[in-house]
Scaffold this active site. Sequence first.
Site, short mmCIF file in Angstrom:
data_model
loop_
_atom_site.label_atom_id
_atom_site.label_comp_id
_atom_site.label_asym_id
_atom_site.label_seq_id
_atom_site.Cartn_x
_atom_site.Cartn_y
_atom_site.Cartn_z
N ASP A 25 0.74 -0.77 -0.36
CA ASP A 25 -0.17 -0.43 -0.19
C ASP A 25 0.92 1.18 -0.57
O ASP A 25 0.24 2.39 -0.79
CB ASP A 25 -0.41 -0.02 1.47
N GLY A 26 1.83 1.56 0.96
CA GLY A 26 3.16 2.65 0.53
C GLY A 26 3.48 2.65 -0.81
O GLY A 26 3.53 4.09 -1.27
N ASN A 37 -3.30 9.54 1.70
CA ASN A 37 -4.02 9.25 2.76
C ASN A 37 -4.43 10.26 3.56
O ASN A 37 -5.64 10.79 4.52
CB ASN A 37 -3.07 8.86 3.46
N TYR A 93 -3.00 6.47 10.34
CA TYR A 93 -2.00 6.99 10.77
C TYR A 93 -4.03 7.74 11.44
O TYR A 93 -3.91 7.55 12.56
CB TYR A 93 -1.63 8.48 11.02
N ASN A 94 -5.21 8.00 10.89
CA ASN A 94 -6.11 8.49 11.92
C ASN A 94 -7.24 7.60 13.05
O ASN A 94 -7.14 8.01 14.20
CB ASN A 94 -7.06 8.76 10.80
#
Length: 286
Positions: free
Chosen positions: A71-72, A144, A187-188
């Site tokens: 995904d990165g 993101n 991160y959220n």
Amino acid sequence: MAPLDFRTVGIVLRPSTPELKHLFYDVKRAFERHGAEVIVDSVSAGMIGVLGQDFEAMCQRSDLLVCIGGDGTLISLTRRSYAWHKPILGINAGTLGFLADINPEEVEAFVEKLYRGEYRIDERMMIEAALRKGEARTLMHAFNDLVISRPSISKMVKVDAYIDGKWFNTYYGDGLIVSTPTGSTAYNLAAGGPVTFPLTDAFILTPICPHSLTQRPLVIPADFKIELRTPEKESLVIVDGQEQYDFGPDETLLIKKAAIGARLIHRLERNYFDVLREKLSWGQDR
């Protein structure tokens, strides 16, 4: 849907992973069976010992971009290729696979479906932000999130936030996350923010370890414009966890929904809630 004309396919591989060479050739052969020209960006090409093209030239020429990695790598590709707005297919050679959902053993079968028009394209909202200092502007795009972070572990950051030009809150703590719905599971989520359906048009503002217990995440429609300032101390703006900019008291960060979102290719049968349940191990005790 009617199949798009994928005559030229550009491929990007996860950096520092030369063992992806065999998978690259599998993907290359699958597309070449349909008469497509396959090109690879110069950095990926150098890693696996083949000829490549400059990234910008590859994006310009390609009808489809293929990411081989996790995904990165896909997040990086969506941001770097934003100016060309090409559809992107993710081949999952990573671990999580929230976004890159075609596994290596599925490549040949899915490419067959691709040329029969048996796929869908999801347009995921992206963030456009401008870091402004006087007349100078630094433009950035995020898939993101944007994170306003303290510059060192010993300091906190104060963030004044405005919506459509009107002050509405001041955050004081370790920082602030401004997330897209796609980024809501990144991160959220770790910071206590809500999971949001990825095709929603919304911003999610989530404080990081706020100094006040009354500060809570906020979801607002994406047609609002957000303005952030850090009036007291230097801070950092981190884009998708991959790029970093200094953010000073004399600067303003202007945030809005990008005009065009990222176009991700998925299987017709892909169901977001199935993916969510699998990746987050929800309902395991049912």
